[in-house]
Design an enzyme around this catalytic site. Structure first.
Site, PDB file in Angstrom:
ATOM      1  CB  ALA A  75       6.450  15.197 -36.449  1.00 47.12           C
ATOM      2  CB  THR A  76       5.260  12.054 -40.863  1.00 46.22           C
ATOM      3  OG1 THR A  76       4.010  12.109 -40.170  1.00 46.22           O
ATOM      4  CG2 THR A  76       5.318  10.763 -41.673  1.00 46.22           C
ATOM      5  CG  ASN A 155      -1.513  11.286 -31.402  1.00 50.35           C
ATOM      6  OD1 ASN A 155      -0.868  10.430 -30.808  1.00 50.35           O
ATOM      7  ND2 ASN A 155      -2.333  10.980 -32.392  1.00 50.35           N
ATOM      8  CB  SER A 203       5.429  18.852 -35.852  1.00 54.07           C
ATOM      9  OG  SER A 203       4.500  19.428 -36.726  1.00 54.07           O
ATOM     10  CB  ALA A 204       6.527  24.111 -37.731  1.00 58.45           C
ATOM     11  CG  HIS A 205       1.244  21.221 -38.428  1.00 60.41           C
ATOM     12  ND1 HIS A 205      -0.048  20.829 -38.167  1.00 60.41           N
ATOM     13  CD2 HIS A 205       1.963  20.097 -38.571  1.00 60.41           C
ATOM     14  CE1 HIS A 205      -0.091  19.495 -38.173  1.00 60.41           C
ATOM     15  NE2 HIS A 205       1.124  19.034 -38.413  1.00 60.41           N
ATOM     16  CB  THR A 243      16.443  23.441 -51.950  1.00 60.70           C
ATOM     17  OG1 THR A 243      17.356  23.122 -52.990  1.00 60.70           O
ATOM     18  CG2 THR A 243      16.438  24.937 -51.710  1.00 60.70           C
ATOM     19  CB  CYS A 328     -18.031   5.276 -37.047  1.00 66.63           C
ATOM     20  SG  CYS A 328     -19.426   4.320 -37.617  1.00 66.63           S
TER      21      CYS A 328
END
Lengths: 404, 136
Positions: A75-76, A155, A203-205, A243, A328
């Site tokens: 996704a990034t 998120n 995103s897949a993960h 690829t 922190c």
């Protein structure tokens, strides 16, 4: 019960065994290991077939045409490609973008880069609920605005933005609309056409697929143009060369297929577990839910335990894997920028814990978590000078602190 | 992030958690830090007529290293004279607990806390001296 208990599904998820089972068949000499771009032999054809089946599964979950899916590394990269790609391509038309302060860093940091290149970006403040007010968004639009980027699900706090309303408004104003859906795919229904989304990061993960693969949805009708960020063999219709990792694509496709088939039932189960957790904690004094509890994905509970510092609580909760909005652990000592943007005060921002529940969470794990959190919060409060002052009726906002 | 065994030990079994009567003339109270920074330490000492710290208590809002730093400090100052306690350096606390660089500020805060507690005790004592003895 296996320990530690994993309650950080928004950070990442394990690969579903059904997904892993499919993936390995595209790696070994006996499997379909070919390069999907090889046109001259059956190894390539088989790999291409697998990649296209996966592409169709990804497209199906969001109501898109498979030709509108561009594979990326995650996704990034999808966010980078969407923002930079659109900003650069339409740079002559306009040089203004609109986003929100609670976006993921993949969007915010990309916007910072575009600012360095001379683009202008407006960063909206969210409402205390965590959601963006449509009227304020519309007021921020300018004639030279080319792109609006707003995430579907946040998120940290899991709130769901009404992106259909945003999409309709942005479309009417003649700009393009990008949404980061890394946290929403498979958790909240998505239909890119009904929602008037032009670009969507996936995103897949986050949804039981492998790490290292994602996708960008790029609308074809009306056609959205992008300037490629990765140049090479012209893969993915020139938008993203490189690829294709067949096994990764297959994994993402299978994860999205399973998500589409099971989302409704899974959400019901997750919501029941989330409510079980919330009801187990809500009667404690000075506990606050961060973000809207109704407009939220089923598996997220982000709460602040006032007068207890987040990092020490995480340390006390070593039997469960959760994350804290309190940063922190970094040298900056800054609490979560998302919670600060919601208008949470410093104590509450420093005291937040994000519990995210997922496919393999059990009721027993939730019950254990409730017991552990109650015990450890009580212990840490007994040694907190802030709790002591609160009990004595001291107004902490009026105290002159000796900062350091 | 990995914590040292000593930090874990003090965090799991903090020494001398609690409070002393802040209105007691023999008690000095120091409160340092700020919620905005993510840590607040309250350190209290009880000083006897010989100028020796005979009791010390703390309460800390902060990360594990902050809790461990204050817990360790209460152990160290017990039985020490005010002069000896003043000379405790944050570097000694950081070394004893093997604090990583990002946690050094926790030991600095602990040093500030004991200094503040001693200053509070001394201010009380000075105020007593200046008061007319025949108040009764």
């Amino acid at each position: 019960m296996k320990q530690p208990i994993y309650l950080d599904y928004s950070a990442t998820t394990p690969v579903d065994p059904r997904v892993a089972e499919k993936m390995w068949r595209y790696l070994t000499p006996d499997g379909d290991f070919g390069n999907p771009a090889s046109r001259s032999h059956v190894f390539g054809w088989r790999a291409e077939e697998a990649v296209e089946e996966a592409r169709a599964n990804v497209a199906a979950l969001i109501g898109a045409d498979p030709k509108e899916i561009v594979w990326t590394s995650g996704a990034t990269e999808a966010d980078n490609l969407a923002l930079k790609g659109v900003a650069h391509f339409y740079g002559k038309k306009g040089r203004h973008l609109v986003t929100c302060k609670t976006e993921h860093k993949a969007v915010l940091d990309t916007c910072r880069q575009l600012e360095r290149e001379g683009f202008e970006v407006t960063y909206l403040d969210p409402e205390p609920s965590g959601l963006v007010d449509l009227a304020k968004l519309e007021a921020a639009m300018r004639p030279d605005t080319t792109l609006v980027s707003l995430m579907h699900v946040n998120n940290e706090i899991g709130v769901i933005q009404d992106i259909a309303a945003v999409g309709a408004m942005v479309r009417a104003r003649g700009a393009l609309f990008h949404s980061d859906a890394a946290q929403s795919a498979g958790k909240a229904p998505i239909d890119v056409n009904r929602m008037n989304v032009d670009l969507l990061s996936l995103s897949a993960h986050k949804i039981y697929g492998p790490k290292g693969i994602g996708a960008l949805y790029v609308r074809r009708k009306p056609r959205v143009r992008l300037e490629a960020q990765m140049h090479g063999g012209g893969h993915e219709r020139g938008m993203r060369s490189g690829t294709l990792p067949t096994h990764q694509c297959v994994g993402m496709g299978e994860a999205f297929r399973v998500a589409r088939a099971e989302m409704a039932a899974e959400n019901e189960r997750l919501r029941a577990l989330r409510d079980r957790l919330y009801h187990g904690l809500r009667d404690m004094p000075e506990v606050y839910v961060n973000g809207d509890l109704e407009q939220r994905v089923a598996g997220n509970l982000n709460v602040s335990f006032n007068f207890v510092e987040g990092e020490s609580l995480i340390m006390a909760l070593r039997d469960i894997a959760v994350s804290s909005g309190s940063a922190c652990t970094s040298a900056s000592l800054e609490p979560s920028y998302v919670l600060r943007a919601l208008g949470r005060n410093d104590e509450l921002a420093h005291s937040s814990i994000r519990f995210t529940i997922g496919r393999f969470t059990t009721p027993q794990e939730i019950d254990y978590t409730v017991r552990l959190v109650r015990e450890k919060v009580a212990k840490l409060r007994a040694m907190s000078p802030l709790w002591e002052m609160y009990q004595e009726g001291v107004d902490l906002s009026k105290v002159q602190w000796a900062g350091h | 992030m990995a914590y040292s065994d000593k930090v874990l030990d003090h965090y799991e079994n903090p020494r001398n958690v609690g409070a002393l009567d802040k209105n007691d003339p023999n008690v000095g109270t120091g409160m340092v830090g700020a919620p905005a920074c993510g840590d607040v330490m309250k350190l209290q000492i009880k000083v006897n007529e010989q100028g020796v710290i005979e009791d010390a208590k703390f309460k800390t809002y902060g990360c594990g290293s902050a809790i461990a730093s204050s817990s360790l400090l209460t152990e160290w100052v017990r039985g020490k004279t005010l002069e000896e306690a003043t000379s405790i350096k944050n570097t000694e606390i950081a070394a004893e607990l093997a604090l990583p660089p990002v946690k050094i500020h926790c030991s600095v805060l602990a040093e500030d806390a004991i200094k503040a507690a001693i200053a509070d005790y001394q201010a009380k004592a000075a105020a007593r001296k200046n008061k007319p003895a025949n108040a009764a």
